[in-house]
Design an enzyme around this catalytic site. Structure first.
Site, PDB file in Angstrom:
ATOM      1  N   GLY A  48       0.780  -1.229   0.000  1.00 26.32           N
ATOM      2  CA  GLY A  48       0.000   0.000   0.000  1.00 26.32           C
ATOM      3  C   GLY A  48       0.810   1.276   0.000  1.00 26.32           C
ATOM      4  CB  SER A  49      -0.273   4.765   0.681  1.00 27.98           C
ATOM      5  OG  SER A  49      -1.081   5.170  -0.384  1.00 27.98           O
TER       6      SER A  49
END
Lengths: 415, 142
Positions: B62-63
């Protein structure tokens, strides 16, 4: 395996370029080693994601670099921050975060970064060229740079991005290297829901499926609707980088390193081929929502990643002159805001009840006035993160459905 | 006790029970750095408290804001005491390295061999020694 250093790298590590570059090199080298890089490469530019105030730690890091007299060595754009510096009155979170977030953004400017404050730096004049070696943070930006532009970056995290910017160097590994840009998994879209006129929902859905299935391997997508715009590819990449860790994707016959499937695969066989049907796409879109049709709608949130001028040119006629019932927030950058001002769209959107959020994003900061109930979005990334970040229910839908719902004051989707 | 060789990503020592994640967790948006709980609503272990254990997960996800979230959790004492990965993750690695530089608190991160994964996830207690380039993971059944 040790990371081999050039004379210049060694000089930086020894402090010849000042204590900030030295600290950056001290952090960068173990990171390079940890990913198996055997050396560093020059980068043309960096994009730093460390402007979101996630706690005292990232402010401590930036302040420490400032106190050491640090200065970036390559053009460095900045990702979204915690504050909308154009409309600071929008922020309604705690004072500690307001103060820390404001200081964090200013500290990065003091380090010589360009105050773009956008998660879509590829929409600014700092868009890199094909083949450029860069160090970009922000997963959607890295994905876009690699996939749609053909620049070369890994998905750098906060801190590493600034270490690259302060040294002008990046670990030579991963997607910097040609052979690692090869697609390994092929997604063949066999059928599309006929009721989806535009390509937007299909792009979010395939992005979500690819992210879930691929982790961080590179997918190649076959059969994406040819109507898909660059904005749709931006949404695809952002979604795949949220549901998975996809740093690069190929769309065959579309993206620059995939003139053919064989080119995307660099002449090798895929490790897996996944067949995707219209039903798979529909189910994926359905599962992005936690709220049902007809739910009273608190707000619509658009612009994750930041809305482009092209997306505004679709939104403005959909809204027209009528005032919306529900609130609508659209995140975008300073540079796009200037274009909106020039076209007279800022005033028109605000008259309809739209709140333009600049420099930041509704899912990373608290700017929405009412955070209860159901929010709607056309962003697969926002739909993925908002339930956790904001504790709201989410309805996902196309841009047209988002506008229709904001007008009706409740979730109203055609598909 | 069984001892395994692993690769040091971020230095330090830890001794705790493993907290095995069924799916990779994005720290940014997935972990509350103040409470040490998993807040990713889509994660099968939503609500799990990971502070004080040794986090065992195949890879990061993810981010890219995960580094500061880990560094902040380390600063506040609600981070895992160590992390075992099967695939290298520079996002988490740099979070641990920067916390070490700024605060002198170390959260060792080690890269284990895929073949050792079943034994690591089954262990009742893990001891990580990641002071040198080659790390050591000790597994205990009780």
């Amino acid at each position: 395996m040790a990371v081999s250093l050039t004379t210049q790298d060694r000089a930086m590590l020894d402090g010849a370029h000042g204590p900030a570059a030295q600290l950056a090199m001290r952090v960068l080298l173990p990171v390079a080693k940890s990913v198996g890089a055997d050396g560093l490469i020059d980068i043309e530019q960096a994009h730093a994601g460390s402007c979101i105030y996630l706690g005292q730690a990232n402010l401590d890091f930036a302040e420490h670099l400032v106190s050491l007299g640090g200065r970036v060595r390559v053009p460095t754009t900045l990702n979204v921050g915690t504050m909308d510096m154009i409309h600071p009155e929008l922020f309604n979170g705690p004072d500690e975060i307001r103060a820390g977030g404001t200081r964090l953004m200013k500290a990065h400017e003091e380090l010589g970064c360009v105050p773009t404050f956008t998660c879509a730096p590829y929409l600014t004049i700092y868009r890199p060229r094909f083949g450029a070696q860069i160090a970009w943070s922000e997963s959607n930006a890295a994905s876009f740079a690699n996939s749609v532009i053909g620049a070369r970056t890994e998905r750098y995290g906060d801190f590493v991005d600034m270490c690259c910017a302060m040294t002008g160097r990046a670990p030579y590994y991963g997607l910097h290297v040609t052979e690692n840009r090869r697609a390994r998994v092929v997604f063949e879209i066999e059928s599309l829901p006929p009721e989806w006129a535009a390509a937007d929902l299909a792009c979010v859905a395939i992005g979500h499926i690819a992210g879930k299935r691929c982790g961080n391997t590179v997918p190649a997508i076959v059969g994406l609707p040819s109507a898909a715009t660059e904005d749709d590819l931006k949404a695809l990449g952002a979604t795949a980088a949220s549901s998975g860790a996809v740093g690069m994707f190929h769309v065959v016959s579309r993206t620059p390193e995939a003139p053919s499937l064989d080119a995307a695969l660099q002449g090798e066989a895929p490790e897996e081929t996944v067949h995707v049907t219209a039903d798979d796409l529909r189910a994926t879109v359905r599962n992005l929502s936690t709220a049902a049709d007809g739910s009273p709608l608190t707000a619509v949130c658009l612009g994750t990643p930041h809305f482009s001028i092209g997306e505004f040119s679709r939104l403005v006629p959909l809204i027209g002159d009528t005032r919306l019932t529900s609130e609508m927030y659209v995140n975008t950058s300073r540079s796009t805001l200037e274009q909106l001002d020039a076209r007279g769209w800022t005033r028109q959107l605000e008259a309809a009840g739209v709140t333009l959020v600049i420099d930041t994003c509704t899912y990373v900061t608290t700017v929405m006035r009412d955070m209860s109930g159901t929010m709607m979005t056309n962003s697969g990334k926002w739909a993925y993160y908002a339930p956790g970040n904001l504790n709201v229910d989410v309805a996902f839908g196309s841009l047209a459905d988002c506008v229709a719902s904001a007008r009706a004051g409740r979730v109203a989707r055609r598909a | 006790m069984t001892a395994l060789a692993a690769t040091t990503l971020a230095p330090g020592r830890a001794d705790a029970a493993p907290v095995v994640l069924a799916e990779p967790l994005s720290f940014c948006g997935g972990l509350d750095a103040v409470t040490g709980r998993v807040i990713d609503r889509w994660h099968p272990q939503h609500g799990l408290f990971i502070a004080g254990g040794i986090l065992v997960m195949e890879s990061g996800r993810g981010s890219s804001g995960g580094g500061p979230v880990l560094a902040e959790a380390i600063r506040l004492g609600v981070a895992p005491l160590g992390i075992v990965l099967m695939r290298p993750d520079p996002i988490l690695t740099v979070g641990a390295l920067v916390a070490g530089q700024l605060y002198g608190r170390h959260c060792p991160i080690v890269l284990a061999e895929a073949r050792d994964w079943p034994r690591i996830t089954m262990a009742k207690r893990l001891v990580l020694d990641a002071e040198a380039d080659v790390a050591r993971i000790e597994l205990f059944d009780a």
